[in-house]
Motif scaffolding. Structure first.
Motif, PDB file in Angstrom:
ATOM      1  N   LEU A 284       0.829  -1.208   0.000  1.00 52.41           N
ATOM      2  CA  LEU A 284       0.000   0.000   0.000  1.00 52.41           C
ATOM      3  C   LEU A 284       0.862   1.257   0.000  1.00 52.41           C
ATOM      4  CD1 LEU A 284      -2.706  -1.091   2.585  1.00 52.41           C
ATOM      5  CD2 LEU A 284      -2.970  -0.920   0.088  1.00 52.41           C
ATOM      6  N   ALA A 285       2.101   1.139   0.452  1.00 59.98           N
ATOM      7  CA  ALA A 285       3.016   2.282   0.501  1.00 59.98           C
ATOM      8  C   ALA A 285       3.798   2.461  -0.802  1.00 59.98           C
ATOM      9  CB  ALA A 285       3.998   2.102   1.667  1.00 59.98           C
ATOM     10  N   LEU A 286       3.598   1.572  -1.761  1.00 56.84           N
ATOM     11  CA  LEU A 286       4.339   1.648  -3.024  1.00 56.84           C
ATOM     12  C   LEU A 286       3.531   2.376  -4.088  1.00 56.84           C
ATOM     13  CD1 LEU A 286       5.774  -1.978  -3.215  1.00 56.84           C
ATOM     14  CD2 LEU A 286       6.848   0.066  -2.275  1.00 56.84           C
ATOM     15  N   PRO A 287       4.204   3.106  -4.969  1.00 59.66           N
ATOM     16  CA  PRO A 287       3.483   3.812  -6.029  1.00 59.66           C
ATOM     17  C   PRO A 287       2.904   2.837  -7.060  1.00 59.66           C
ATOM     18  CG  PRO A 287       5.862   4.245  -6.153  1.00 59.66           C
ATOM     19  CD  PRO A 287       5.633   3.387  -4.962  1.00 59.66           C
ATOM     20  N   GLU A 288       1.747   3.197  -7.579  1.00 62.37           N
ATOM     21  CA  GLU A 288       1.057   2.374  -8.584  1.00 62.37           C
ATOM     22  C   GLU A 288       1.949   2.085  -9.798  1.00 62.37           C
ATOM     23  OE1 GLU A 288      -2.461   1.360  -9.100  1.00 62.37           O
ATOM     24  OE2 GLU A 288      -2.681   1.602  -6.948  1.00 62.37           O
ATOM     25  N   HIS A 289       2.739   3.074 -10.221  1.00 64.72           N
ATOM     26  CA  HIS A 289       3.536   2.862 -11.432  1.00 64.72           C
ATOM     27  C   HIS A 289       4.566   1.740 -11.231  1.00 64.72           C
ATOM     28  CE1 HIS A 289       6.438   5.633  -9.475  1.00 64.72           C
ATOM     29  NE2 HIS A 289       7.339   5.000 -10.197  1.00 64.72           N
ATOM     30  N   VAL A 290       4.971   1.486 -10.013  1.00 67.86           N
ATOM     31  CA  VAL A 290       5.882   0.365  -9.744  1.00 67.86           C
ATOM     32  C   VAL A 290       5.087  -0.935  -9.692  1.00 67.86           C
ATOM     33  CG1 VAL A 290       7.474  -0.651  -8.048  1.00 67.86           C
ATOM     34  CG2 VAL A 290       7.583   1.799  -8.566  1.00 67.86           C
ATOM     35  N   LEU A 291       3.946  -0.919  -9.001  1.00 66.78           N
ATOM     36  CA  LEU A 291       3.129  -2.131  -8.874  1.00 66.78           C
ATOM     37  C   LEU A 291       2.603  -2.622 -10.217  1.00 66.78           C
ATOM     38  CD1 LEU A 291       1.034  -1.255  -5.695  1.00 66.78           C
ATOM     39  CD2 LEU A 291       2.914  -2.889  -5.862  1.00 66.78           C
ATOM     40  N   LEU A 292       2.308  -1.705 -11.123  1.00 66.47           N
ATOM     41  CA  LEU A 292       1.687  -2.066 -12.406  1.00 66.47           C
ATOM     42  C   LEU A 292       2.645  -1.999 -13.588  1.00 66.47           C
ATOM     43  CD1 LEU A 292      -1.726  -0.229 -11.959  1.00 66.47           C
ATOM     44  CD2 LEU A 292      -1.277  -2.688 -11.774  1.00 66.47           C
ATOM     45  N   LYS A 293       3.911  -1.821 -13.346  1.00 65.84           N
ATOM     46  CA  LYS A 293       4.875  -1.679 -14.433  1.00 65.84           C
ATOM     47  C   LYS A 293       4.842  -2.926 -15.323  1.00 65.84           C
ATOM     48  CE  LYS A 293       9.584  -0.354 -15.492  1.00 65.84           C
ATOM     49  NZ  LYS A 293      10.875   0.063 -14.947  1.00 65.84           N
ATOM     50  N   PRO A 294       4.660  -2.751 -16.621  1.00 62.99           N
ATOM     51  CA  PRO A 294       4.549  -3.919 -17.502  1.00 62.99           C
ATOM     52  C   PRO A 294       5.878  -4.599 -17.822  1.00 62.99           C
ATOM     53  CG  PRO A 294       4.245  -1.898 -18.742  1.00 62.99           C
ATOM     54  CD  PRO A 294       4.371  -1.506 -17.299  1.00 62.99           C
ATOM     55  N   GLY A 295       6.971  -3.909 -17.636  1.00 62.01           N
ATOM     56  CA  GLY A 295       8.275  -4.485 -17.936  1.00 62.01           C
ATOM     57  C   GLY A 295       9.089  -4.701 -16.681  1.00 62.01           C
ATOM     58  N   PRO A 296      10.348  -5.057 -16.882  1.00 59.97           N
ATOM     59  CA  PRO A 296      11.224  -5.300 -15.728  1.00 59.97           C
ATOM     60  C   PRO A 296      11.409  -4.050 -14.877  1.00 59.97           C
ATOM     61  CG  PRO A 296      12.260  -6.017 -17.787  1.00 59.97           C
ATOM     62  CD  PRO A 296      11.020  -5.278 -18.159  1.00 59.97           C
ATOM     63  N   LEU A 297      11.527  -4.264 -13.587  1.00 61.34           N
ATOM     64  CA  LEU A 297      11.794  -3.158 -12.671  1.00 61.34           C
ATOM     65  C   LEU A 297      13.268  -2.782 -12.738  1.00 61.34           C
ATOM     66  CD1 LEU A 297       9.823  -4.334  -9.494  1.00 61.34           C
ATOM     67  CD2 LEU A 297       9.055  -2.769 -11.281  1.00 61.34           C
ATOM     68  N   THR A 298      13.551  -1.503 -12.554  1.00 55.31           N
ATOM     69  CA  THR A 298      14.934  -1.050 -12.445  1.00 55.31           C
ATOM     70  C   THR A 298      15.478  -1.507 -11.089  1.00 55.31           C
ATOM     71  OG1 THR A 298      14.388   1.036 -11.370  1.00 55.31           O
ATOM     72  CG2 THR A 298      14.382   1.028 -13.802  1.00 55.31           C
ATOM     73  N   GLU A 299      16.765  -1.391 -10.884  1.00 54.66           N
ATOM     74  CA  GLU A 299      17.334  -1.761  -9.581  1.00 54.66           C
ATOM     75  C   GLU A 299      16.741  -0.907  -8.469  1.00 54.66           C
ATOM     76  OE1 GLU A 299      18.793  -3.770  -6.688  1.00 54.66           O
ATOM     77  OE2 GLU A 299      18.965  -4.491  -8.739  1.00 54.66           O
ATOM     78  N   GLY A 300      16.533   0.372  -8.720  1.00 56.61           N
ATOM     79  CA  GLY A 300      15.920   1.247  -7.730  1.00 56.61           C
ATOM     80  C   GLY A 300      14.487   0.845  -7.409  1.00 56.61           C
ATOM     81  N   GLU A 301      13.735   0.463  -8.441  1.00 55.50           N
ATOM     82  CA  GLU A 301      12.361   0.002  -8.224  1.00 55.50           C
ATOM     83  C   GLU A 301      12.340  -1.311  -7.442  1.00 55.50           C
ATOM     84  OE1 GLU A 301      10.328   2.017 -12.196  1.00 55.50           O
ATOM     85  OE2 GLU A 301      11.308   0.052 -12.344  1.00 55.50           O
ATOM     86  N   TRP A 302      13.286  -2.208  -7.730  1.00 56.66           N
ATOM     87  CA  TRP A 302      13.383  -3.463  -6.971  1.00 56.66           C
ATOM     88  C   TRP A 302      13.728  -3.187  -5.515  1.00 56.66           C
ATOM     89  CZ3 TRP A 302      11.171  -7.733  -7.150  1.00 56.66           C
ATOM     90  CH2 TRP A 302      10.931  -8.408  -8.343  1.00 56.66           C
ATOM     91  N   ALA A 303      14.616  -2.240  -5.281  1.00 56.66           N
ATOM     92  CA  ALA A 303      14.973  -1.888  -3.907  1.00 56.66           C
ATOM     93  C   ALA A 303      13.740  -1.383  -3.159  1.00 56.66           C
ATOM     94  CB  ALA A 303      16.084  -0.839  -3.896  1.00 56.66           C
TER      95      ALA A 303
END
Length: 170
Positions: free
Chosen positions: A48-67
């Motif tokens: 719930l504390a994560l931004p929607e654009h990270v939760l719904l990203k259609p491609g691979p997450l960046t290292e920062g997004e994974w962190a």
């Protein structure tokens, strides 16, 4: 398309009955099953504390997004603790991505140092996450999902619990 937060609420609702089935197969009864149900429903509260654009990203997450994604365990434990959730729920939210071999996060716990409910929820969580279509992947078949769980027996998952889950789901 539904929101990432709604998707994760539905996911947690599916993880709870799977966790309870495994808990029953392991001999849990009564109040323990009630605690497990609460823990399973709250395991992903930190998302719930994560931004929607990270939760719904259609491609691979960046290292920062994974962190950031890996921090959902810490966020969830904090939110549950602040809401005075039972300790088992807080511990499960915190430890459901710890791996049996010590390679998980956030603390690298291993084996029986990982709370039992977190080890149970990890199996149910993985099963449901793989079986569901997500913005970044199609749904996996039951057979493929079971093969992946079997291949992670002893690394990601407690072998005794993985065996019980595989038996239960076949």
């Amino acid at each position: 398309m539904q929101s990432g937060h709604a998707e994760h609420m539905e996911h947690s609702g599916r993880v709870a009955p799977l966790s309870l089935s495994l808990g029953r197969a392991l001999g849990l009864r009564g109040a323990e099953l009630g605690e497990l149900a609460l823990a399973a429903r709250g395991h992903d509260t930190g998302k719930l504390a994560l931004p929607e654009h990270v939760l719904l990203k259609p491609g691979p997450l960046t290292e920062g997004e994974w962190a950031l994604m890996r921090r959902h365990t810490l966020f969830g434990a904090h939110l549950l603790e602040a809401g005075r959730a039972p300790g088992a729920s807080v511990r499960t939210a915190l430890a459901h991505h710890e791996n049996f071999d010590g390679s998980g996060y956030p603390f690298g716990l291993r084996s029986s140092d990982i709370p039992l409910f977190a080890r149970i929820v990890a199996l149910a969580d993985t099963y449901d996450a793989l079986r569901a279509a997500r913005s970044y992947k199609p749904a996996y078949s039951h057979a493929r999902t079971m093969r992946l769980i079997l291949s992670a027996r002893g690394t990601r998952f407690d072998p005794r619990l993985a065996d019980a889950f595989l038996w239960l789901m076949n």
